[in-house]
Design a protein around this motif. Structure first.
Motif, PDB file in Angstrom:
ATOM      1  N   LYS A 103      49.199  33.060  75.153  1.00  0.00           N
ATOM      2  CA  LYS A 103      50.447  33.792  75.361  1.00  0.00           C
ATOM      3  C   LYS A 103      51.651  32.969  74.914  1.00  0.00           C
ATOM      4  CE  LYS A 103      48.992  36.768  79.188  1.00  0.00           C
ATOM      5  NZ  LYS A 103      49.225  37.170  80.593  1.00  0.00           N
ATOM      6  N   ALA A 104      52.484  33.561  74.070  1.00  0.00           N
ATOM      7  CA  ALA A 104      53.753  32.945  73.692  1.00  0.00           C
ATOM      8  C   ALA A 104      54.781  33.202  74.780  1.00  0.00           C
ATOM      9  CB  ALA A 104      54.240  33.519  72.365  1.00  0.00           C
ATOM     10  N   GLY A 105      55.795  32.351  74.854  1.00  0.00           N
ATOM     11  CA  GLY A 105      56.885  32.567  75.789  1.00  0.00           C
ATOM     12  C   GLY A 105      57.816  33.650  75.289  1.00  0.00           C
ATOM     13  N   LEU A 106      57.864  34.767  75.994  1.00  0.00           N
ATOM     14  CA  LEU A 106      58.676  35.903  75.563  1.00  0.00           C
ATOM     15  C   LEU A 106      59.937  36.002  76.421  1.00  0.00           C
ATOM     16  CD1 LEU A 106      55.929  38.654  75.070  1.00  0.00           C
ATOM     17  CD2 LEU A 106      56.699  36.873  73.485  1.00  0.00           C
ATOM     18  N   GLN A 107      61.040  36.308  75.783  1.00  0.00           N
ATOM     19  CA  GLN A 107      62.292  36.461  76.517  1.00  0.00           C
ATOM     20  C   GLN A 107      63.332  37.145  75.648  1.00  0.00           C
ATOM     21  OE1 GLN A 107      63.049  32.232  77.191  1.00  0.00           O
ATOM     22  NE2 GLN A 107      64.666  32.254  75.647  1.00  0.00           N
ATOM     23  N   THR A 108      64.370  37.622  76.321  1.00  0.00           N
ATOM     24  CA  THR A 108      65.538  38.204  75.659  1.00  0.00           C
ATOM     25  C   THR A 108      66.787  37.547  76.233  1.00  0.00           C
ATOM     26  OG1 THR A 108      64.448  40.325  75.272  1.00  0.00           O
ATOM     27  CG2 THR A 108      66.854  40.317  75.261  1.00  0.00           C
ATOM     28  N   SER A 109      67.719  37.191  75.357  1.00  0.00           N
ATOM     29  CA  SER A 109      68.940  36.510  75.794  1.00  0.00           C
ATOM     30  C   SER A 109      70.177  37.287  75.371  1.00  0.00           C
ATOM     31  CB  SER A 109      69.024  35.101  75.186  1.00  0.00           C
ATOM     32  OG  SER A 109      67.979  34.283  75.641  1.00  0.00           O
ATOM     33  N   ASN A 110      71.128  37.351  76.285  1.00  0.00           N
ATOM     34  CA  ASN A 110      72.483  37.801  75.979  1.00  0.00           C
ATOM     35  C   ASN A 110      73.424  36.662  76.342  1.00  0.00           C
ATOM     36  OD1 ASN A 110      72.588  41.006  75.440  1.00  0.00           O
ATOM     37  ND2 ASN A 110      70.943  40.530  76.884  1.00  0.00           N
ATOM     38  N   ALA A 111      74.383  36.385  75.471  1.00  0.00           N
ATOM     39  CA  ALA A 111      75.290  35.268  75.745  1.00  0.00           C
ATOM     40  C   ALA A 111      76.713  35.622  75.341  1.00  0.00           C
ATOM     41  CB  ALA A 111      74.841  34.010  74.991  1.00  0.00           C
ATOM     42  N   LEU A 112      77.652  35.118  76.115  1.00  0.00           N
ATOM     43  CA  LEU A 112      79.069  35.183  75.787  1.00  0.00           C
ATOM     44  C   LEU A 112      79.601  33.757  75.707  1.00  0.00           C
ATOM     45  CD1 LEU A 112      80.354  38.053  78.111  1.00  0.00           C
ATOM     46  CD2 LEU A 112      80.117  38.142  75.621  1.00  0.00           C
ATOM     47  N   GLY A 113      80.446  33.516  74.711  1.00  0.00           N
ATOM     48  CA  GLY A 113      80.989  32.184  74.568  1.00  0.00           C
ATOM     49  C   GLY A 113      82.352  32.204  73.910  1.00  0.00           C
ATOM     50  N   VAL A 114      82.996  31.056  73.932  1.00  0.00           N
ATOM     51  CA  VAL A 114      84.285  30.913  73.266  1.00  0.00           C
ATOM     52  C   VAL A 114      84.366  29.509  72.677  1.00  0.00           C
ATOM     53  CG1 VAL A 114      85.461  30.161  75.379  1.00  0.00           C
ATOM     54  CG2 VAL A 114      86.792  31.156  73.504  1.00  0.00           C
ATOM     55  N   ARG A 115      84.939  29.438  71.484  1.00  0.00           N
ATOM     56  CA  ARG A 115      85.159  28.170  70.802  1.00  0.00           C
ATOM     57  C   ARG A 115      86.655  27.982  70.594  1.00  0.00           C
ATOM     58  NH1 ARG A 115      82.516  25.435  65.501  1.00  0.00           N
ATOM     59  NH2 ARG A 115      84.339  24.246  64.799  1.00  0.00           N
ATOM     60  N   TRP A 116      87.147  26.788  70.943  1.00  0.00           N
ATOM     61  CA  TRP A 116      88.563  26.464  70.753  1.00  0.00           C
ATOM     62  C   TRP A 116      88.665  25.227  69.872  1.00  0.00           C
ATOM     63  CZ3 TRP A 116      91.814  23.283  74.666  1.00  0.00           C
ATOM     64  CH2 TRP A 116      93.122  23.128  74.170  1.00  0.00           C
ATOM     65  N   ASP A 117      89.193  25.394  68.666  1.00  0.00           N
ATOM     66  CA  ASP A 117      89.380  24.277  67.743  1.00  0.00           C
ATOM     67  C   ASP A 117      90.709  23.592  68.058  1.00  0.00           C
ATOM     68  OD1 ASP A 117      87.220  24.320  65.347  1.00  0.00           O
ATOM     69  OD2 ASP A 117      87.574  26.352  66.045  1.00  0.00           O
ATOM     70  N   PHE A 118      90.675  22.736  69.082  1.00  0.00           N
ATOM     71  CA  PHE A 118      91.905  22.118  69.560  1.00  0.00           C
ATOM     72  C   PHE A 118      92.321  20.921  68.707  1.00  0.00           C
ATOM     73  CE2 PHE A 118      88.446  19.912  71.669  1.00  0.00           C
ATOM     74  CZ  PHE A 118      88.829  18.588  71.624  1.00  0.00           C
ATOM     75  N   HIS A 119      91.452  20.492  67.792  1.00  0.00           N
ATOM     76  CA  HIS A 119      91.740  19.349  66.925  1.00  0.00           C
ATOM     77  C   HIS A 119      91.111  19.620  65.569  1.00  0.00           C
ATOM     78  CE1 HIS A 119      91.382  15.160  65.377  1.00  0.00           C
ATOM     79  NE2 HIS A 119      92.470  14.941  66.094  1.00  0.00           N
ATOM     80  N   LYS A 120      91.622  18.961  64.532  1.00  0.00           N
ATOM     81  CA  LYS A 120      91.111  19.213  63.186  1.00  0.00           C
ATOM     82  C   LYS A 120      89.650  18.804  63.023  1.00  0.00           C
ATOM     83  CE  LYS A 120      92.749  14.799  61.271  1.00  0.00           C
ATOM     84  NZ  LYS A 120      93.574  14.178  60.219  1.00  0.00           N
ATOM     85  N   SER A 121      89.131  17.967  63.920  1.00  0.00           N
ATOM     86  CA  SER A 121      87.739  17.545  63.819  1.00  0.00           C
ATOM     87  C   SER A 121      87.000  17.621  65.150  1.00  0.00           C
ATOM     88  CB  SER A 121      87.664  16.116  63.273  1.00  0.00           C
ATOM     89  OG  SER A 121      88.395  15.223  64.091  1.00  0.00           O
ATOM     90  N   ALA A 122      87.477  18.474  66.055  1.00  0.00           N
ATOM     91  CA  ALA A 122      86.821  18.624  67.359  1.00  0.00           C
ATOM     92  C   ALA A 122      87.037  20.030  67.889  1.00  0.00           C
ATOM     93  CB  ALA A 122      87.341  17.599  68.366  1.00  0.00           C
ATOM     94  N   ALA A 123      86.039  20.536  68.596  1.00  0.00           N
ATOM     95  CA  ALA A 123      86.115  21.883  69.167  1.00  0.00           C
ATOM     96  C   ALA A 123      85.504  21.887  70.562  1.00  0.00           C
ATOM     97  CB  ALA A 123      85.397  22.888  68.275  1.00  0.00           C
ATOM     98  N   LEU A 124      86.141  22.609  71.464  1.00  0.00           N
ATOM     99  CA  LEU A 124      85.624  22.813  72.812  1.00  0.00           C
ATOM    100  C   LEU A 124      84.904  24.154  72.859  1.00  0.00           C
ATOM    101  CD1 LEU A 124      85.473  22.207  75.906  1.00  0.00           C
ATOM    102  CD2 LEU A 124      87.670  23.410  76.097  1.00  0.00           C
ATOM    103  N   LYS A 125      83.690  24.147  73.421  1.00  0.00           N
ATOM    104  CA  LYS A 125      82.917  25.388  73.546  1.00  0.00           C
ATOM    105  C   LYS A 125      82.473  25.590  74.990  1.00  0.00           C
ATOM    106  CE  LYS A 125      80.939  24.983  68.899  1.00  0.00           C
ATOM    107  NZ  LYS A 125      79.679  24.795  68.139  1.00  0.00           N
ATOM    108  N   VAL A 126      82.514  26.841  75.409  1.00  0.00           N
ATOM    109  CA  VAL A 126      81.974  27.239  76.705  1.00  0.00           C
ATOM    110  C   VAL A 126      81.073  28.446  76.457  1.00  0.00           C
ATOM    111  CG1 VAL A 126      82.483  28.084  79.018  1.00  0.00           C
ATOM    112  CG2 VAL A 126      84.006  26.407  77.946  1.00  0.00           C
ATOM    113  N   GLN A 127      79.858  28.414  77.004  1.00  0.00           N
ATOM    114  CA  GLN A 127      78.911  29.502  76.740  1.00  0.00           C
ATOM    115  C   GLN A 127      78.095  29.796  77.993  1.00  0.00           C
ATOM    116  OE1 GLN A 127      76.854  29.467  72.908  1.00  0.00           O
ATOM    117  NE2 GLN A 127      74.920  30.021  73.912  1.00  0.00           N
ATOM    118  N   VAL A 128      77.876  31.081  78.252  1.00  0.00           N
ATOM    119  CA  VAL A 128      77.036  31.538  79.364  1.00  0.00           C
ATOM    120  C   VAL A 128      75.936  32.418  78.798  1.00  0.00           C
ATOM    121  CG1 VAL A 128      76.929  32.807  81.531  1.00  0.00           C
ATOM    122  CG2 VAL A 128      78.976  31.464  80.976  1.00  0.00           C
ATOM    123  N   ASP A 129      74.688  32.019  79.014  1.00  0.00           N
ATOM    124  CA  ASP A 129      73.522  32.798  78.569  1.00  0.00           C
ATOM    125  C   ASP A 129      72.879  33.470  79.773  1.00  0.00           C
ATOM    126  OD1 ASP A 129      72.481  31.626  75.577  1.00  0.00           O
ATOM    127  OD2 ASP A 129      73.827  30.341  76.703  1.00  0.00           O
TER     128      ASP A 129
END
Length: 398
Positions: free
Chosen positions: A339-365
């Protein structure tokens, strides 16, 4: 690639970097890096959430190991036709500890403006974002799709590939073929090997649109697995050799076919992949999986939604096994193994590019297992509940 040849190549790369600091006409050297500093947690201690290459995961108590990593890459351009590239990566691994690995180490030969050849340890081009899936800053989501990217173990192989790139009007087409061997640790005590593996990767890019097709074929073996080896030995012992042979994972044929699409058009982001895994062993079940991600860029802030699922195409029960008597437990063990591991995912997230070489991410699955515990680790008996996974992190490059 054997160990002496890997060491020779790595030594050549390091020597090229060293020479560049002592000679006025030295090769051009570029050093870059990337990383993610993240915390991940779930809403239950009945299972552990982990990425597909990890031996342990996280429950209610936040941990940094699941989504954090750090990498360094260096390229020495010796002349117009020869360069050396090496990439090191540190992350949580299949030993349930932080480990460092040499993920890339190759020499690149430019045959012409359209054709190049690489020899060494090369990223295996089996996904849309294979070359940069460990670089969080280069991706919208906090991590690649568990449903699709968890179907194949390993990131790179030792071998050779050839790449052809040509512009057809406004469309750039890149075709890549390769062959090599790979050995990837599944858990602390067992490995999966692809020997040999052949890959085909075709990418077409036109403005904001990218379409990709990939195919990999290999002879697949799982070595030093106490659970698989013990089950197969017992099946032979009790006269169920046909079942044992169907479960064997020694030089079996396997394939992985995938199709992907991305769009970055007028602040609208779309990304999706569909993949099919097939093998001649019931222990590595046939699967189909896909995901889709939709986002919209509001200046430096990008909210997004993700949906992913995986299903098993091969049978989840082995017909004809004893359901009662002294061999009933053995039959139940066979049905667990296929048996393979079966699942379904829904996720909401946001990315904030607060710097030219860095980004803050928050995600809920929100992950719903089916007919078992999905890809979760250390699940309590009978677990089948929906799990919320929370993650926040900063991706950076330098």
């Amino acid at each position: 690639m054997n160990q002496p040849l890997r060491l020779t190549l790595a030594t050549a790369i390091l020597a090229a970097f060293s020479l560049s600091s002592h000679a006025a006409d030295a090769p051009t050297v570029t050093i870059s890096g990337f990383g993610t500093a993240a915390l991940t947690a779930t809403d239950t201690d009945d299972v552990e959430y982990a990425r597909f290459n990890q031996a342990a995961g996280v429950g209610k108590s936040p941990r940094a190991g699941v989504d954090s990593n750090f990498g360094i890459q260096g390229t020495a351009r010796m002349n117009d036709w020869l360069s050396f590239t090496a990439q090191g990566l540190a992350r949580k691994n299949a030993r349930d500890s932080y480990g460092a690995e040499l993920s890339w180490a190759f020499a690149k030969f430019k045959v012409s403006d359209e054709i190049s050849i690489r020899v060494g340890r090369i990223g295996m081009p089996i996904y849309m974002i294979s070359d940069f899936r460990q670089v969080g800053y280069a991706n919208t989501m906090i991590r690649p799709s568990q449903e699709v990217y968890g179907q194949i173990y390993g990131d790179s192989y030792d071998g050779v590939d050839a790449m052809y790139q040509h512009n057809f009007g406004d469309t750039t087409v890149t075709a890549q073929i390769g062959v090599g061997t790979m050995s990837a640790r599944i858990t602390d005590n067992n490995r999966i090997k692809y020997k040999p593996a052949t890959t085909v990767n075709i990418v077409a890019e036109n403005g904001p649109f990218t379409v990709r097709f990939g195919r990999a074929d290999a002879k697949v073996s799982v070595e030093d697995s106490e659970s698989i080896d013990g089950l197969i030995a017992t099946l032979h012992k009790v006269g169920m050799s046909k079942v044992a042979n169907d479960l064997s994972v020694t030089d079996v044929d396997g394939s992985f076919t995938s199709l992907g699409f991305t769009m970055d058009y007028k602040n609208i982001l779309v990304q999706g992949e569909y993949a099919v895994r097939k093998t001649d062993s019931l222990t590595l079940p046939d699967t189909s999986s896909y995901y889709a991600m939709l986002g919209y860029r509001f200046g430096k802030v990008t909210p997004y939604y993700y949906y992913g699922t995986v299903k098993q195409d091969s049978a989840r029960t082995y017909t004809g096994l004893p359901a009662s008597g002294p061999l009933a437990a053995l039959g139940a063990g066979v049905n667990v193994a296929i048996k393979a591991g079966l699942q379904t995912s829904n996720a909401l997230g946001v990315r904030w590019d607060f710097h030219k070489s860095a980004a803050l991410k928050v995600q809920v699955d929100r992950i719903k297992p089916r007919d078992g515990a999905g890809t979760f680790l250390r699940a309590k008996p009978g677990f089948s509940d929906t799990v919320n996974v929370y993650a926040a992190g900063i991706d950076f490059v330098f």
